[in-house]
Design an enzyme around this catalytic site. Sequence first.
Site, short mmCIF file in Angstrom:
data_model
loop_
_atom_site.label_atom_id
_atom_site.label_comp_id
_atom_site.label_asym_id
_atom_site.label_seq_id
_atom_site.Cartn_x
_atom_site.Cartn_y
_atom_site.Cartn_z
N PHE A 185 0.84 -1.21 0.00
CA PHE A 185 0.00 0.00 0.00
C PHE A 185 0.87 1.25 0.00
O PHE A 185 1.94 1.28 0.61
CB PHE A 185 -0.89 0.01 1.25
CG PHE A 185 -1.97 -1.02 1.24
CD1 PHE A 185 -3.14 -0.80 0.53
CD2 PHE A 185 -1.83 -2.21 1.93
CE1 PHE A 185 -4.16 -1.76 0.52
CE2 PHE A 185 -2.84 -3.17 1.93
CZ PHE A 185 -4.01 -2.95 1.22
N GLU A 186 0.37 2.31 -0.62
CA GLU A 186 1.21 3.49 -0.85
C GLU A 186 1.64 4.21 0.43
O GLU A 186 2.66 4.88 0.45
CB GLU A 186 0.50 4.47 -1.78
CG GLU A 186 -0.76 5.08 -1.17
CD GLU A 186 -1.44 6.02 -2.14
OE1 GLU A 186 -1.72 5.60 -3.28
OE2 GLU A 186 -1.69 7.18 -1.77
N ALA A 187 0.87 4.09 1.51
CA ALA A 187 1.25 4.79 2.74
C ALA A 187 2.37 4.06 3.48
O ALA A 187 2.86 4.54 4.50
CB ALA A 187 0.04 4.97 3.65
#
Lengths: 255, 339
Positions: free
Chosen positions: A51-53
């Site tokens: 996930f990007e976070a």
Amino acid sequence: MKADYTATELLATVASKVLEDGKSVFVGTGLPMIASMLAQRTHAPNLLIIFEAGGIGPRVPVLPISVGDSRTFHEAAAASTMHDVMSLSQAGYVDYGFLGAAMIDWYGNINTTVIGEHDHPKVRLPGSGGANDVGSFCWRTILLMRQEKRRFLKKVDFITTPGYLTGPGAREKAGLPAGAGPYRVITQLGLYDFDEATKRLKLLAVHPGVTIEQIQDNSEFEILIPDHVGTTEPPTPEERRLLREIDPTGMAIGK
Amino acid sequence: MKVLSEGCGELIGWHDPDEHRAWVRANKSRDLKDKRMTIADAVEEYVPDGALVALGGFGHVRVSMAGVYEIIRQRKKHLTLAGKTAVHDSDILIGAGCVDRIEVAYAFGHEMRGLSPASRRAVETGQCKVVAELSNAVYQWRFLAAMMGLPFIPTRNMLGTDTLKYSSAKVIKDPFSGKPICLVPACYPDVVFMHVPRCDMYGNAQIDGTIIEDFELARAARRLILTTEEIVPESEIRRQPWQTAIPFFFVDAVVEVPYGSHPCQMPYLYFFDEEHIGEWLRMSKSLEGVKEYFDKYVYGVKDFTDYLELVGGLRKLDYLKKVEQLRAPMTAPWLKKRG
């Protein structure tokens, strides 16, 4: 006969089957999360979800609301940073990128920024978010979207995220990482890939009960239709049960 | 070096690296001193009208809502917002009329909840102007360039797209590979608000869960205001110094605000207050509703404690803790519509 599954369930199951065990996938909000979680619970237990976070390899318990939600690093291999996951994507570690899209053209270029003129928008959409990054860096991008004439466009108002840009070789000429690009498009009507020679959208399979006419009628541009078109597998009762387990509130899958 | 192409987006937050070094030398104290203050004092001191503001966390995850509400309470004007992973934070600030300009990686949306009525209305009517586009990766690399004291960082995204055309990036031929490469300029926000689970009174801060881009953003910020769930003794920080994401000298103010991210999520501590966010999304469909919301939840309350009481008090906060820890199922008003 009325199908005993919903269009969203079909979308999710068809999308999950595109993913392979032992590979990595960069996942966006909503259906892409569901499809990846379903793949992990069926044929791809060792699918590495990113996930990007900064969530890397989580055991996602229930569908997250956000790609930054704590569910995205629940029992994860690592809770890291955006710099880390974007960098490792740029360096070639991510096999699949999974995006939702508002509008595309026949080269798979995506608009999620604006309808109308940029400085005088008719409708303002959220913008790139991580989509441009996923579409630039992941080896193979999978797009999940609703197919309608106003969404499958000859020309999108704004290219937020690169597909094949203006055709074969255009990505590399622009300086994007070589050999990457859109791989599949999945809509409520069918499953598509991109023609090797022209990089244009090509029908791969229709969903049960969908005709070629419907495929073409729901696109402003001409979709390439090969001689042999397959039919996708409808969701099994077990897959439908798993989807409820993944998304118990029906946030993305519906009720 | 020849520039092959460049975006038409406004270059915001950039400083010549030598100018920034001199600014740091003169303005950022390396002295270990007590930085505790009230949120009202912090906003008053560090948020001038017209400032470039960025918010840590992820739009509705680990956001300094205590900071956001105080900016609104003090009726700050003409702010430029870094629309990095902006969700509830930016929607509220734009809805309140504090922000005229925004640079957008992600904004005007609420992820799974749909689009944001208030901030979309502001941008579609021209009340808030989008000054540039970019992507999430590019925004945090702009902060990375800033924390490294570099004028720019090379990247291999945005190339060939309209996102690049409307950004402040430039494309050159990479002298090593000979391929076109994107150069994204450093960005130093004037002031950054960040919410953390714990820090000491000097600002040594630890973060639980993903750091997102706060490692870079804290170091790119000219002024950094920390709100924290709790201020712990310095000895607790020094016991596990490898947990410190932000050392003290980057920090200008420390404000203790338990539940300071509400109604946004705080990993391991409390879940999104979907009831409250749903109320905002419903009310913000009209300008009257927006006014009513701020009158009730910002102008109408004495302080953050008063606000927490108004949104449901301890009972609500206990429930949000249970949902976050997967001991109770989530519910949301916006889910009912999807049935």
